[in-house]
Design a protein around this motif. Structure first.
Motif, PDB file in Angstrom:
ATOM      1  N   LEU A   1       0.861  -1.164  -0.170  1.00 15.57           N
ATOM      2  CA  LEU A   1      -0.102  -0.074  -0.202  1.00 15.57           C
ATOM      3  C   LEU A   1       0.933   1.374  -0.043  1.00 15.57           C
ATOM      4  O   LEU A   1       0.549   2.284  -0.820  1.00 15.57           O
ATOM      5  N   GLU A   2       1.781   1.177   0.807  1.00 16.61           N
ATOM      6  CA  GLU A   2       2.769   2.372   0.770  1.00 16.61           C
ATOM      7  C   GLU A   2       3.620   2.528  -0.627  1.00 16.61           C
ATOM      8  O   GLU A   2       3.522   3.836  -0.907  1.00 16.61           O
ATOM      9  N   ARG A   3       3.814   1.642  -1.068  1.00 19.32           N
ATOM     10  CA  ARG A   3       4.685   1.670  -2.437  1.00 19.32           C
ATOM     11  C   ARG A   3       3.663   2.245  -3.586  1.00 19.32           C
ATOM     12  O   ARG A   3       3.933   3.149  -4.333  1.00 19.32           O
ATOM     13  N   LEU A   4       2.257   1.630  -3.525  1.00 21.10           N
ATOM     14  CA  LEU A   4       1.469   2.455  -4.401  1.00 21.10           C
ATOM     15  C   LEU A   4       0.990   3.703  -4.170  1.00 21.10           C
ATOM     16  O   LEU A   4       0.863   4.578  -5.078  1.00 21.10           O
ATOM     17  N   ARG A   5       0.826   4.021  -2.882  1.00 21.80           N
ATOM     18  CA  ARG A   5       0.797   5.514  -2.519  1.00 21.80           C
ATOM     19  C   ARG A   5       1.702   6.266  -3.029  1.00 21.80           C
ATOM     20  O   ARG A   5       1.705   7.356  -3.429  1.00 21.80           O
ATOM     21  N   GLY A   6       3.021   6.005  -2.945  1.00 22.21           N
ATOM     22  CA  GLY A   6       4.328   6.699  -3.617  1.00 22.21           C
ATOM     23  C   GLY A   6       4.194   6.845  -4.908  1.00 22.21           C
ATOM     24  O   GLY A   6       4.816   7.524  -5.621  1.00 22.21           O
ATOM     25  N   MET A   7       3.459   5.901  -5.756  1.00 21.52           N
ATOM     26  CA  MET A   7       3.312   6.071  -7.123  1.00 21.52           C
ATOM     27  C   MET A   7       2.114   6.848  -7.566  1.00 21.52           C
ATOM     28  O   MET A   7       1.734   6.830  -8.513  1.00 21.52           O
ATOM     29  N   GLY A   8       1.380   7.459  -6.345  1.00 20.51           N
ATOM     30  CA  GLY A   8       0.357   8.333  -6.750  1.00 20.51           C
ATOM     31  C   GLY A   8      -1.128   7.511  -6.873  1.00 20.51           C
ATOM     32  O   GLY A   8      -2.152   8.238  -6.980  1.00 20.51           O
ATOM     33  N   VAL A   9      -1.086   6.388  -6.415  1.00 21.44           N
ATOM     34  CA  VAL A   9      -2.398   5.645  -6.283  1.00 21.44           C
ATOM     35  C   VAL A   9      -3.310   5.989  -5.204  1.00 21.44           C
ATOM     36  O   VAL A   9      -2.749   6.298  -4.216  1.00 21.44           O
ATOM     37  N   LEU A  10      -4.513   6.163  -5.594  1.00 26.60           N
ATOM     38  CA  LEU A  10      -5.497   6.531  -4.628  1.00 26.60           C
ATOM     39  C   LEU A  10      -6.045   5.264  -3.704  1.00 26.60           C
ATOM     40  O   LEU A  10      -6.499   4.569  -4.537  1.00 26.60           O
ATOM     41  N   ILE A  11      -5.837   5.358  -2.517  1.00 26.06           N
ATOM     42  CA  ILE A  11      -6.438   3.887  -1.710  1.00 26.06           C
ATOM     43  C   ILE A  11      -7.576   4.354  -1.119  1.00 26.06           C
ATOM     44  O   ILE A  11      -7.630   5.216  -0.272  1.00 26.06           O
ATOM     45  N   GLY A  12      -8.477   3.394  -1.026  1.00 23.79           N
ATOM     46  CA  GLY A  12      -9.889   3.642  -0.508  1.00 23.79           C
ATOM     47  C   GLY A  12      -9.916   3.241   1.179  1.00 23.79           C
ATOM     48  O   GLY A  12      -8.813   2.554   1.557  1.00 23.79           O
ATOM     49  N   SER A  13     -10.847   3.491   1.928  1.00 20.03           N
ATOM     50  CA  SER A  13     -11.057   3.441   3.285  1.00 20.03           C
ATOM     51  C   SER A  13     -11.616   2.170   3.843  1.00 20.03           C
ATOM     52  O   SER A  13     -11.750   2.031   4.978  1.00 20.03           O
ATOM     53  N   TYR A  14     -11.550   1.144   3.044  1.00 16.34           N
ATOM     54  CA  TYR A  14     -12.582  -0.138   3.516  1.00 16.34           C
ATOM     55  C   TYR A  14     -11.760  -0.687   4.618  1.00 16.34           C
ATOM     56  O   TYR A  14     -10.482  -0.833   4.581  1.00 16.34           O
ATOM     57  N   GLU A  15     -12.278  -0.992   5.766  1.00 14.52           N
ATOM     58  CA  GLU A  15     -12.006  -1.563   7.010  1.00 14.52           C
ATOM     59  C   GLU A  15     -11.915  -3.174   6.543  1.00 14.52           C
ATOM     60  O   GLU A  15     -12.921  -3.704   6.615  1.00 14.52           O
ATOM     61  N   PRO A  16     -10.706  -3.783   6.629  1.00 13.88           N
ATOM     62  CA  PRO A  16     -10.869  -5.205   6.472  1.00 13.88           C
ATOM     63  C   PRO A  16     -11.724  -6.162   7.362  1.00 13.88           C
ATOM     64  O   PRO A  16     -11.733  -5.712   8.721  1.00 13.88           O
ATOM     65  N   HIS A  17     -12.332  -7.224   7.058  1.00 16.23           N
ATOM     66  CA  HIS A  17     -13.230  -7.892   7.686  1.00 16.23           C
ATOM     67  C   HIS A  17     -12.587  -8.692   8.450  1.00 16.23           C
ATOM     68  O   HIS A  17     -11.532  -9.283   8.117  1.00 16.23           O
ATOM     69  N   ARG A  18     -13.091  -9.480   9.567  1.00 21.49           N
ATOM     70  CA  ARG A  18     -12.512 -10.585  10.180  1.00 21.49           C
ATOM     71  C   ARG A  18     -12.562 -12.054   9.140  1.00 21.49           C
ATOM     72  O   ARG A  18     -13.603 -12.204   8.503  1.00 21.49           O
ATOM     73  N   PRO A  19     -11.613 -12.818   9.308  1.00 24.22           N
ATOM     74  CA  PRO A  19     -11.470 -13.915   8.692  1.00 24.22           C
ATOM     75  C   PRO A  19     -12.495 -15.039   9.080  1.00 24.22           C
ATOM     76  O   PRO A  19     -13.156 -14.948   9.921  1.00 24.22           O
ATOM     77  N   LYS A  20     -13.053 -15.441   7.816  1.00 28.93           N
ATOM     78  CA  LYS A  20     -14.104 -16.515   7.975  1.00 28.93           C
ATOM     79  C   LYS A  20     -15.357 -16.061   8.518  1.00 28.93           C
ATOM     80  O   LYS A  20     -16.106 -16.655   9.541  1.00 28.93           O
ATOM     81  N   ALA A  21     -15.763 -14.707   8.583  1.00 31.61           N
ATOM     82  CA  ALA A  21     -16.860 -14.035   9.142  1.00 31.61           C
ATOM     83  C   ALA A  21     -17.951 -13.692   8.034  1.00 31.61           C
ATOM     84  O   ALA A  21     -18.706 -12.847   8.263  1.00 31.61           O
TER      85      ALA A  21
END
Length: 181
Positions: free
Chosen positions: A137-157
């Protein structure tokens, strides 16, 4: 094939993730904002889509493979790209510069071609905790890529499809597209 040169062209990249079947929500939102839309699916992402329905909605076939030499380009160049849903695998491969399928090939070239890219990851918290993912994610941000705000869900949930904001991709891209060139 639909080609509306009077409208900006949004290329949506769809990865293999539980919410991928709902990509029609993003297509509809983009079309309501006067975008011409095309969809590229990762090879695994194809299995998560109803390609006939998506093709009908966009007016063009869903792509997943490179065209053959001498074959005409199936679409005009994208004015913007939305990666939604973006899987753990695609985010990490893209950040590492791996271009082993059409979707990743397009994504690896986009930043150097000044094509704005918005990414809406969809993954679980165990995947998000992996150090490679955070570094990607940090590398993509450094390339100017815009990252959304989705909070990851619990596994197997069962995921967090109800919290996945498809339209956030368009919100992230809006300032980039209205800025003077």
């Amino acid at each position: 094939m639909s080609d509306q040169p009077d409208k900006p062209f949004l290329q949506i990249v769809v990865c293999a993730a539980g919410v991928a079947a709902d990509v029609g929500k993003l297509i509809t939102a983009a079309q309501e904002r006067r975008w011409d839309v095309g969809v590229i699916a990762t090879p695994q992402g194809l299995g998560f889509l109803d390609v006939e329905v998506v093709g009908t909605q966009t007016g063009r076939p869903v792509r997943s493979a490179w065209r053959s030499p001498g074959e005409p380009r199936p679409t005009r160049p994208a004015d913007a790209i939305a990666v939604a849903p973006a899987s753990f695998n695609t985010v990490n491969k893209w950040a590492a510069g791996i271009s082993d399928n059409l979707a990743l090939g397009v994504l690896c070239e986009a930043p150097a071609m000044d094509i704005p890219v918005a990414v809406l990851p969809y993954l679980n918290s165990a995947q998000a905790a992996h150090p490679a993912y955070r570094q990607s994610l940090e590398r993509l941000r450094g390339m100017g890529v815009l990252i959304g705000s989705y909070e990851p869900h619990r596994p197997k949930a069962g995921g967090g499809a109800d919290r996945y904001r498809w339209e956030e991709a368009l919100e992230l891209l809006a300032p980039k597209l209205s800025a003077p060139a």
